[in-house]
Write a protein that holds these residues in place. Structure first.
Motif, mmCIF file in Angstrom:
data_model
loop_
_atom_site.group_PDB
_atom_site.id
_atom_site.type_symbol
_atom_site.label_atom_id
_atom_site.label_comp_id
_atom_site.label_asym_id
_atom_site.label_seq_id
_atom_site.Cartn_x
_atom_site.Cartn_y
_atom_site.Cartn_z
ATOM 1 N N GLY A 137 -13.166 -5.859 -9.406
ATOM 2 C CA GLY A 137 -12.460 -4.646 -9.819
ATOM 3 C C GLY A 137 -10.967 -4.833 -9.976
ATOM 4 N N ALA A 138 -10.431 -5.968 -9.521
ATOM 5 C CA ALA A 138 -8.996 -6.241 -9.664
ATOM 6 C C ALA A 138 -8.708 -6.649 -11.111
ATOM 7 C CB ALA A 138 -8.563 -7.338 -8.702
ATOM 8 N N ARG A 174 0.833 -1.211 0.000
ATOM 9 C CA ARG A 174 0.000 0.000 0.000
ATOM 10 C C ARG A 174 0.864 1.256 0.000
ATOM 11 N NH1 ARG A 174 -2.627 -3.111 4.013
ATOM 12 N NH2 ARG A 174 -4.548 -4.094 3.225
ATOM 13 N N ARG A 175 1.931 1.228 0.806
ATOM 14 C CA ARG A 175 2.820 2.404 0.846
ATOM 15 C C ARG A 175 3.454 2.665 -0.508
ATOM 16 N NH1 ARG A 175 4.133 0.451 6.098
ATOM 17 N NH2 ARG A 175 5.838 -0.797 5.260
ATOM 18 N N LYS A 176 3.865 1.597 -1.182
ATOM 19 C CA LYS A 176 4.536 1.769 -2.474
ATOM 20 C C LYS A 176 3.549 2.196 -3.567
ATOM 21 C CE LYS A 176 8.411 0.637 -0.650
ATOM 22 N NZ LYS A 176 9.017 -0.674 -0.736
ATOM 23 N N CYS A 177 2.249 2.052 -3.307
ATOM 24 C CA CYS A 177 1.235 2.490 -4.278
ATOM 25 C C CYS A 177 0.893 3.966 -4.137
ATOM 26 C CB CYS A 177 -0.044 1.669 -4.117
ATOM 27 S SG CYS A 177 0.098 -0.037 -4.662
ATOM 28 N N GLU A 178 1.409 4.632 -3.117
ATOM 29 C CA GLU A 178 1.112 6.049 -2.926
ATOM 30 C C GLU A 178 1.668 6.850 -4.097
ATOM 31 O OE1 GLU A 178 2.718 7.066 0.829
ATOM 32 O OE2 GLU A 178 1.262 5.879 1.975
ATOM 33 N N GLU A 210 -7.443 -7.336 -3.253
ATOM 34 C CA GLU A 210 -8.209 -6.257 -2.627
ATOM 35 C C GLU A 210 -7.547 -4.900 -2.879
ATOM 36 O OE1 GLU A 210 -9.930 -4.906 1.753
ATOM 37 O OE2 GLU A 210 -8.407 -6.463 1.584
ATOM 38 N N ILE A 211 -6.223 -4.862 -2.759
ATOM 39 C CA ILE A 211 -5.500 -3.614 -3.010
ATOM 40 C C ILE A 211 -5.636 -3.221 -4.474
ATOM 41 C CG2 ILE A 211 -3.194 -2.583 -3.106
ATOM 42 C CD1 ILE A 211 -2.521 -4.263 -0.593
ATOM 43 N N SER A 212 -5.550 -4.198 -5.356
ATOM 44 C CA SER A 212 -5.713 -3.918 -6.784
ATOM 45 C C SER A 212 -7.074 -3.311 -7.066
ATOM 46 C CB SER A 212 -5.531 -5.217 -7.581
ATOM 47 O OG SER A 212 -5.874 -5.038 -8.936
ATOM 48 N N GLU A 213 -8.122 -3.872 -6.454
ATOM 49 C CA GLU A 213 -9.472 -3.367 -6.688
ATOM 50 C C GLU A 213 -9.646 -1.964 -6.129
ATOM 51 O OE1 GLU A 213 -13.774 -5.385 -6.341
ATOM 52 O OE2 GLU A 213 -12.856 -4.958 -4.389
ATOM 53 N N ARG A 214 -9.147 -1.740 -4.932
ATOM 54 C CA ARG A 214 -9.357 -0.448 -4.279
ATOM 55 C C ARG A 214 -8.557 0.675 -4.930
ATOM 56 N NH1 ARG A 214 -10.233 -0.658 2.201
ATOM 57 N NH2 ARG A 214 -11.828 -2.290 2.262
ATOM 58 N N LEU A 215 -7.336 0.351 -5.362
ATOM 59 C CA LEU A 215 -6.440 1.395 -5.851
ATOM 60 C C LEU A 215 -6.321 1.407 -7.367
ATOM 61 C CD1 LEU A 215 -3.570 1.098 -3.202
ATOM 62 C CD2 LEU A 215 -5.624 2.510 -3.133
ATOM 63 N N GLY A 216 -6.988 0.486 -8.050
ATOM 64 C CA GLY A 216 -6.890 0.454 -9.512
ATOM 65 C C GLY A 216 -5.507 0.064 -9.988
ATOM 66 N N LEU A 217 -4.857 -0.860 -9.280
ATOM 67 C CA LEU A 217 -3.497 -1.287 -9.605
ATOM 68 C C LEU A 217 -3.550 -2.593 -10.396
ATOM 69 C CD1 LEU A 217 -0.377 -1.007 -9.159
ATOM 70 C CD2 LEU A 217 -0.694 -2.435 -7.116
ATOM 71 N N ARG A 238 2.646 7.132 -9.934
ATOM 72 C CA ARG A 238 1.820 5.952 -9.705
ATOM 73 C C ARG A 238 2.388 4.758 -10.475
ATOM 74 N NH1 ARG A 238 -3.247 5.217 -7.850
ATOM 75 N NH2 ARG A 238 -4.390 3.361 -8.529
ATOM 76 N N PRO A 239 2.516 3.586 -9.832
ATOM 77 C CA PRO A 239 3.056 2.414 -10.536
ATOM 78 C C PRO A 239 2.121 1.965 -11.653
ATOM 79 C CG PRO A 239 2.237 1.805 -8.358
ATOM 80 C CD PRO A 239 2.228 3.294 -8.414
ATOM 81 N N ALA A 240 2.713 1.497 -12.758
ATOM 82 C CA ALA A 240 1.914 1.025 -13.892
ATOM 83 C C ALA A 240 1.254 -0.305 -13.567
ATOM 84 C CB ALA A 240 2.798 0.889 -15.124
#
Length: 592
Positions: free
Chosen positions: A413-414, A162-166, A199-206, A171-173
């Motif tokens: 959403g992931a 999560r920290r690295k997605c800030e 879950e992180i992928s879905e929430r953050l669009g990663l 923003r990471p590709a």
């Protein structure tokens, strides 16, 4: 090893040695070249196995491109994609559209295509720690910044991810992961960590790129595993010393046990907090939406009640007239006219002979439509949270892909792009890979020309696809039998390597048996440098991959990657004997 896509046809090239030649001083690069040319060098630095002894009937033929543009070649590509879709559906229970698949000329070529399309002009990609050195090399060539995410034996740590997605620093590709028998560590992710990633992928669009090229997907993914050792093995000692103790004797051991208990408790607490968060985050929105819809439903029902009362009053008058006139047909005709009027308004037909007076806006259980709708949503949300909680305590998960977990957990959403191939596990003489993802992403990838001649690359892919499909499909089940044979061969080689690493020279080294895959990730004895040992081992006629090449940042010089699946047992034994001799000589010189 892999076949060069644009070099000499049919020539197997050890990508690990190619990386070493670029990093080592010229004298050692020449040592590698001379050893390969004379057949003296035993390389444990490669990226793949040798197929476990599996022979393909046409493997001696040149990897030509003459038939690739033919109708037979094009039909072969389509037939292979159909075969893959059916095989994955059988393994996962998920049907995919043909537009969600794309073939590539090699596993490295497939990843390079993703980098060119999804990270154009440079950018950031999140990677594991340690990460596949070949993937890191591709990123460096493309000017892409690889950002490491902290990991343990269960996978990426969600908090650090999560920290690295800030957005700080861009923003990471996407995040690049190898959740099954990772390169180089052999790590197998737990179900909990896979769910956290989704879950992180879905929430953050990663977006997630899932690399499963170290598995025998889609043939026998489960058969590739033969059990996972619990903990690290300390080498060079007796069986009683197999489980390492931290420095500090008994007190250190007790401290380590305490740390493990604390970490386990933290993971369980975090899983519980995640479930509560899932429920609480949506509770407020659901309640607001529920109140709005129920209010609208109540107003609509009030209006319908007024109309129903008016209609009942009208029907009562009609029935009275009907009784007086005794003309039943006239009443039916009038009802049909009313039904036509209702049809224009989008309302259901009503037959006064069968419909009871008044119409309920409720279900069979007496609940309003709006309440039933939201109770269903709440039940679905609860089921999803319970599923996430069920995965909290799960250990290594060798069989469940992120694609399957996304469906099971409802984390739609992931976005997942999966990369598969058999060239690293079963067919090294036939480089070919496939990508699976959302249709819109696959369409973007199809419109990107390959480096060099796109027509030649397409011809090579079509021809290899034709050959691979012919081998997999005829006779039915041959591919699965070959996969089982390779899995058994690799397991035997891994066991042999672990046994040989018990030699006294390896005292103090540690290695974890991943229970499958192609590699052993070994921590050297204290004071031994992986790059210094590599130079000594080259003089003995063997090579491995130093751990310094496996880190995006802050390389660790204490580890080495051994590709134990690359050779038959006799040659593997000889290669490890040479490496053991180099270590003993290196240690003796260091002691002097």
């Amino acid at each position: 090893m892999q076949i060069q896509a644009n070099g000499k046809r049919g020539v197997l090239v050890d990508t690990g040695l190619e990386m070493l030649k670029r990093r080592l001083p010229p004298v050692f690069a020449r040592e590698i070249e001379d050893g390969v040319r004379g057949g003296r060098l035993i390389s444990l630095a490669g990226l793949q196995g040798n197929g476990g002894g599996v022979r393909l009937e046409w493997e001696s033929a040149a990897d030509g491109q003459g038939q690739g543009g033919s109708k037979a070649g094009r039909r072969g590509a389509g037939a292979l994609l159909e075969w893959l879709a059916e095989a994955y559906e059988e393994a996962e229970g998920i049907r995919t559209d043909p537009q969600q698949w794309l073939l590539a000329e090699s596993a490295d070529g497939a990843l390079d295509l993703l980098l060119r399309v999804l990270v154009p002009g440079g950018g950031t990609v999140l990677v594991e720690t340690p990460a596949a050195p070949e993937a890191l090399e591709l990123m460096r060539r493309r000017g892409i910044r690889a950002v490491p995410v902290a990991c343990d034996r269960d996978g990426m740590l969600p908090d650090d991810l999560r920290r690295k997605c800030e957005p700080t620093g861009g923003r990471p590709a996407f995040v690049y992961v190898t959740p099954h028998y990772a390169n180089p560590s052999g790590r197998v992710w737990s179900r909990q960590r896979k769910l956290a990633l989704l879950e992180i992928s879905e929430r953050l669009g990663l977006p997630i790129v899932e690399d499963d090229t170290a598995c025998l997907v889609p043939l026998a993914e489960g058969a590739f595993a033969s059990g996972r050792a619990d903990g690290m093995k300390r080498m060079g000692g007796s069986a009683a010393e197999a489980s390492p103790q931290p420095e500090g004797g008994e007190r250190g051991s007790q401290k380590q046990e305490y740390i493990q208990v604390v970490e386990t408790t933290k993971r369980e607490d975090k899983a519980g907090s995640k479930v509560e968060s899932i429920l609480e985050d949506n509770a407020s929105k659901r309640q607001q939406k529920k109140e709005a819809v129920i209010g609208a439903a109540s107003e609509r029902r009030s209006t319908e009640d007024r109309e129903a009362r008016q209609e009942r009053s009208s029907q009562a008058d009609d029935v009275g007239n009907w009784n007086e006139a005794g003309n039943k047909d006239e009443m039916v005709n009038r009802s049909e006219k009313d039904n036509k009027s209702r049809g224009k308004r989008g309302e259901p037909d009503v037959d006064p002979r069968t419909e009871p007076s008044g119409v309920k806006a409720e279900g069979d259980d007496g609940k309003s439509e709006a309440v039933s709708l939201f109770e269903g949503e709440e039940a679905q949300e609860k089921n999803r949270a319970e599923y996430l909680a069920d995965g909290a305590g799960a250990g290594a998960d060798t069989t469940t892909s992120l694609y399957v977990l996304r469906q099971q957990a409802g984390l739609w959403g992931a976005e997942i792009l999966s990369l598969g191939s058999l060239e690293r596990t079963l067919t090294p003489q036939l480089p070919l890979a496939w990508l699976r993802g959302e249709a819109k992403t696959m369409e973007r990838l199809r419109h990107v020309p390959s480096p060099g001649s796109s027509s030649a690359a397409g011809a090579a892919v079509a021809e290899r696809a034709r050959r691979l499909h012919a081998w997999l499909a005829q006779p039915p089940g041959r591919g699965r039998a070959a996969a089982a044979e390779a899995a058994a061969a690799y397991a035997a080689r891994r066991a042999l390597a672990l046994e040989l690493l018990q030699a006294p020279a390896w005292r103090g080294a540690c290695v974890e048996d991943p229970g499958g895959g192609l590699f052993l990730w070994l921590r050297l004895p204290a004071g031994v440098s992986s790059e210094a040992l590599l130079r000594a081992s080259l003089l003995e006629g063997t090579a491995f991959l130093p751990g310094t090449l496996c880190y995006a940042k802050e390389p660790d010089d204490r580890f080495i990657r051994l590709t134990v699946a690359a050779h038959e047992p006799a040659r593997l034994r000889e290669g490890l004997a040479r490496l053991t001799a180099a270590l003993a000589e290196f240690t003796a010189r260091s002691a002097d």
